[in-house]
Design a protein around this motif. Structure first.
Motif, PDB file in Angstrom:
ATOM      1  N   UNK A 178       0.804  -1.147  -0.008  1.00 21.08           N
ATOM      2  CA  UNK A 178       0.146   0.090   0.020  1.00 21.08           C
ATOM      3  C   UNK A 178       1.000   1.261  -0.059  1.00 21.08           C
ATOM      4  N   UNK A 179       0.659   2.229  -0.899  1.00 15.88           N
ATOM      5  CA  UNK A 179       1.670   3.367  -0.919  1.00 15.88           C
ATOM      6  C   UNK A 179       0.444   4.562  -0.499  1.00 15.88           C
ATOM      7  N   UNK A 180      -0.860   4.407  -0.379  1.00 15.17           N
ATOM      8  CA  UNK A 180      -1.785   5.619  -0.094  1.00 15.17           C
ATOM      9  C   UNK A 180      -3.039   4.961   0.530  1.00 15.17           C
ATOM     10  N   UNK A 181      -3.566   5.813   1.451  1.00 17.43           N
ATOM     11  CA  UNK A 181      -4.919   5.432   2.029  1.00 17.43           C
ATOM     12  C   UNK A 181      -5.548   6.739   1.670  1.00 17.43           C
ATOM     13  N   UNK A 182      -6.799   6.562   1.197  1.00 18.48           N
ATOM     14  CA  UNK A 182      -7.625   7.669   1.338  1.00 18.48           C
ATOM     15  C   UNK A 182      -9.138   7.347   1.933  1.00 18.48           C
ATOM     16  N   UNK A 183      -9.413   7.948   2.956  1.00 16.46           N
ATOM     17  CA  UNK A 183     -10.584   7.831   3.743  1.00 16.46           C
ATOM     18  C   UNK A 183     -11.695   8.604   2.972  1.00 16.46           C
ATOM     19  N   UNK A 184     -12.633   7.868   2.451  1.00 21.97           N
ATOM     20  CA  UNK A 184     -13.985   8.313   1.747  1.00 21.97           C
ATOM     21  C   UNK A 184     -13.715   9.276   0.717  1.00 21.97           C
ATOM     22  N   UNK A 185     -12.678   9.045  -0.304  1.00 27.01           N
ATOM     23  CA  UNK A 185     -12.119   9.978  -1.303  1.00 27.01           C
ATOM     24  C   UNK A 185     -13.423  10.513  -2.046  1.00 27.01           C
ATOM     25  N   UNK A 186     -13.583  11.769  -2.489  1.00 31.95           N
ATOM     26  CA  UNK A 186     -14.778  12.056  -3.411  1.00 31.95           C
ATOM     27  C   UNK A 186     -14.194  11.830  -4.932  1.00 31.95           C
ATOM     28  N   UNK A 187     -12.918  11.439  -5.188  1.00 27.57           N
ATOM     29  CA  UNK A 187     -12.791  11.061  -6.548  1.00 27.57           C
ATOM     30  C   UNK A 187     -11.693   9.966  -6.246  1.00 27.57           C
ATOM     31  N   UNK A 188     -12.108   8.787  -6.118  1.00 23.57           N
ATOM     32  CA  UNK A 188     -11.178   7.616  -5.763  1.00 23.57           C
ATOM     33  C   UNK A 188     -10.195   7.274  -6.735  1.00 23.57           C
ATOM     34  N   UNK A 189      -9.138   6.859  -6.610  1.00 17.59           N
ATOM     35  CA  UNK A 189      -8.069   6.452  -7.468  1.00 17.59           C
ATOM     36  C   UNK A 189      -8.152   4.988  -8.057  1.00 17.59           C
ATOM     37  N   UNK A 190      -8.730   4.389  -7.048  1.00 20.16           N
ATOM     38  CA  UNK A 190      -8.940   2.687  -7.143  1.00 20.16           C
ATOM     39  C   UNK A 190      -9.969   2.178  -6.659  1.00 20.16           C
ATOM     40  N   UNK A 191     -10.393   0.880  -6.882  1.00 18.82           N
ATOM     41  CA  UNK A 191     -11.440   0.541  -6.228  1.00 18.82           C
ATOM     42  C   UNK A 191     -11.419  -0.721  -5.137  1.00 18.82           C
ATOM     43  N   UNK A 192      -9.980  -0.596  -4.604  1.00 21.78           N
ATOM     44  CA  UNK A 192      -9.708  -1.462  -3.382  1.00 21.78           C
ATOM     45  C   UNK A 192     -10.255  -0.943  -2.239  1.00 21.78           C
ATOM     46  N   UNK A 193     -11.215  -1.388  -1.529  1.00 25.22           N
ATOM     47  CA  UNK A 193     -12.027  -0.804  -0.220  1.00 25.22           C
ATOM     48  C   UNK A 193     -11.540  -1.517   0.717  1.00 25.22           C
ATOM     49  N   UNK A 194     -10.882  -0.637   1.776  1.00 26.98           N
ATOM     50  CA  UNK A 194     -10.814  -1.406   3.122  1.00 26.98           C
ATOM     51  C   UNK A 194     -12.081  -2.109   3.789  1.00 26.98           C
ATOM     52  N   UNK A 195     -11.917  -3.259   4.182  1.00 29.39           N
ATOM     53  CA  UNK A 195     -12.971  -4.185   4.752  1.00 29.39           C
ATOM     54  C   UNK A 195     -13.148  -3.851   6.447  1.00 29.39           C
ATOM     55  N   UNK A 196     -12.046  -2.951   6.668  1.00 25.53           N
ATOM     56  CA  UNK A 196     -12.112  -2.456   8.332  1.00 25.53           C
ATOM     57  C   UNK A 196     -11.395  -3.971   9.017  1.00 25.53           C
ATOM     58  N   UNK A 197     -10.857  -4.747   8.343  1.00 30.92           N
ATOM     59  CA  UNK A 197     -10.128  -5.792   9.072  1.00 30.92           C
ATOM     60  C   UNK A 197      -8.764  -5.742   8.898  1.00 30.92           C
ATOM     61  N   UNK A 198      -8.114  -5.556  10.119  1.00 31.28           N
ATOM     62  CA  UNK A 198      -6.750  -5.307  10.317  1.00 31.28           C
ATOM     63  C   UNK A 198      -5.643  -6.413  10.832  1.00 31.28           C
TER      64      UNK A 198
END
Length: 397
Positions: A178-198
């Motif tokens: 992972x090189x970047x994490x965006x919290x609910x971005x208005x213009x997402x760069x990808x479709x890899x959604x976090x499942x909230x499982x860490x």
């Protein structure tokens, strides 16, 4: 007291109010909301832990905790009551330094329970949410995390681009770092959604939690604070791709849809599975369901302790319910202890626990196959729809 060292323990965040479930969570914490006829939402992550060989689970409660605490008990239904295993309920508390109190965010909730985690001196800590429906082998995710020598691994799933702005989005390299994490971005760069499982290395997470707590400007949240901070500090973080069924049942529509997706010969989510993916639950011993000779049923779940004299189509009927003669239940979720009297009609609805639909009352409405947006009618826990009255589509009582 002696506590056995663990390779991994799980911390299950189960304290959310669940306001988007509206009347269903007025008296019940979201993880304790019934699901699938005989389960509660929290049964799924708890069962995943057991099936993954994780036998120590801290369950962080806050909102409306009484029913959830009683339901979890000593963890016996999930096999978490043995000598070196536990399901420990962890409510917020005030410490001598006055720093603690209500959980201020997901990270603060874990921070307040550092002492509990330290008892087991784990290598890894798995952070889970108590309001998702899915089956997952956390052991495989931990192995992946260890193999890649990561500080943190986040489970991800692909979502449609038009829905991506609703999630935390992970932007990754070809090797899944992972090189970047965006919290609910208005213009997402990808479709890899976090499942909230860490999965975290405990040593890394502990330091991050302590530093985060000392930051007066922090929201004390994993998505907003902990994950970006670790990324900026250069920690290796991996995305773990999950392609199985997973649903956040935090809204009325998604809860109804997830229940409907259990039905059919080849359901979208097969709740049955095998012994390695069995879902465990705390259930009272009830007699077998009774379906009268004049009753009509099609494509439905009818749990034990239920009596059916009317018609049930494409619906979930939970434990201890009754459907009267001449009544119709269609495309609906009927939670435990509901009484539907003779002549009543229930369509596209969720009936809360121990509610009652009296004689000849109508709840909800019918939709055709081309109707895309269905309005779900909902009754709260213990609500009564009086005889000969109508609860319109989308209305709540």
């Amino acid at each position: 007291m002696y506590f056995q060292k663990k390779r991994a323990i799980a911390m299950l965040l189960a304290g959310g109010q669940g306001s988007r479930l509206k009347v269903l969570t007025e008296k019940t914490a979201k993880p304790a909301v019934p699901f699938g006829g005989k389960y509660r939402i929290i049964d799924f992550p708890l069962s995943n832990c057991v099936n993954s060989g994780i036998d120590t689970v801290g369950i962080l409660t806050q909102y409306q905790p009484l029913e959830l605490n009683e339901y979890i008990g000593n963890g016996q239904p999930w096999g978490l009551n043995k000598t070196h295993s536990c399901a420990q309920v962890l409510p917020p508390y005030e410490r001598h330094d006055k720093k603690s109190g209500w959980y201020k965010g997901t990270a603060n909730a874990i921070y307040q329970n550092i002492d509990f985690i330290e008892r087991f001196d784990p290598e890894y800590v798995v952070i889970l949410s108590g309001d998702h429906i899915y089956k997952m082998d956390y052991a495989a995710m931990i192995d992946y995390h260890e193999k890649n020598n990561a500080s943190c691994t986040i489970a991800v799933r692909t979502v449609p681009i038009e829905e991506a702005s609703r999630f935390g989005i992970l932007n990754t390299n070809p090797d899944n770092t992972i090189y970047e994490f965006e919290e609910k971005p208005k213009q997402p760069k990808s479709t890899n959604a976090s499942m909230g499982i860490y999965v975290f290395n405990w040593s890394v997470l502990k330091d991050a939690l302590i530093n985060d707590e000392e930051d007066p400007d922090s929201s004390n949240d994993f998505g907003k604070n902990i994950i970006p901070t670790l990324l900026n500090a250069g920690h290796k973080m991996m995305a773990y791709n999950f392609d199985g069924y997973w649903k956040d049942v935090g809204t009325i529509d998604s809860l109804w849809e997830a229940n409907m997706e259990l039905l059919g010969k080849e359901p979208e989510f097969n709740i049955r599975g095998d012994e390695r993916s069995k879902i465990y639950a705390r259930n009272n011993a009830l007699p077998s369901s009774y379906i009268d000779a004049k009753a009509k049923t099609a494509n439905c779940f009818i749990a034990e302790g239920t009596e059916v004299y009317g018609t049930v189509k494409h619906s979930i009927i939970s434990v201890g319910c009754s459907v009267g003669e001449g009544a119709l239940v269609e495309d609906s979720v009927v939670m435990p202890g509901v009484v539907i009297e003779s002549g009543a009609i229930v369509r596209h609805a969720i009936l809360g626990e121990n509610s009652k639909v009296c004689k000849n009352a109508v709840v909800g409405g019918a939709y055709g196959p081309t109707d895309k947006k269905k309005k779900i009618s909902v009754t709260s826990k213990g609500a009564v729809v009086e005889a000969n009255t109508v609860l319109l589509p989308g209305d709540m009582l």
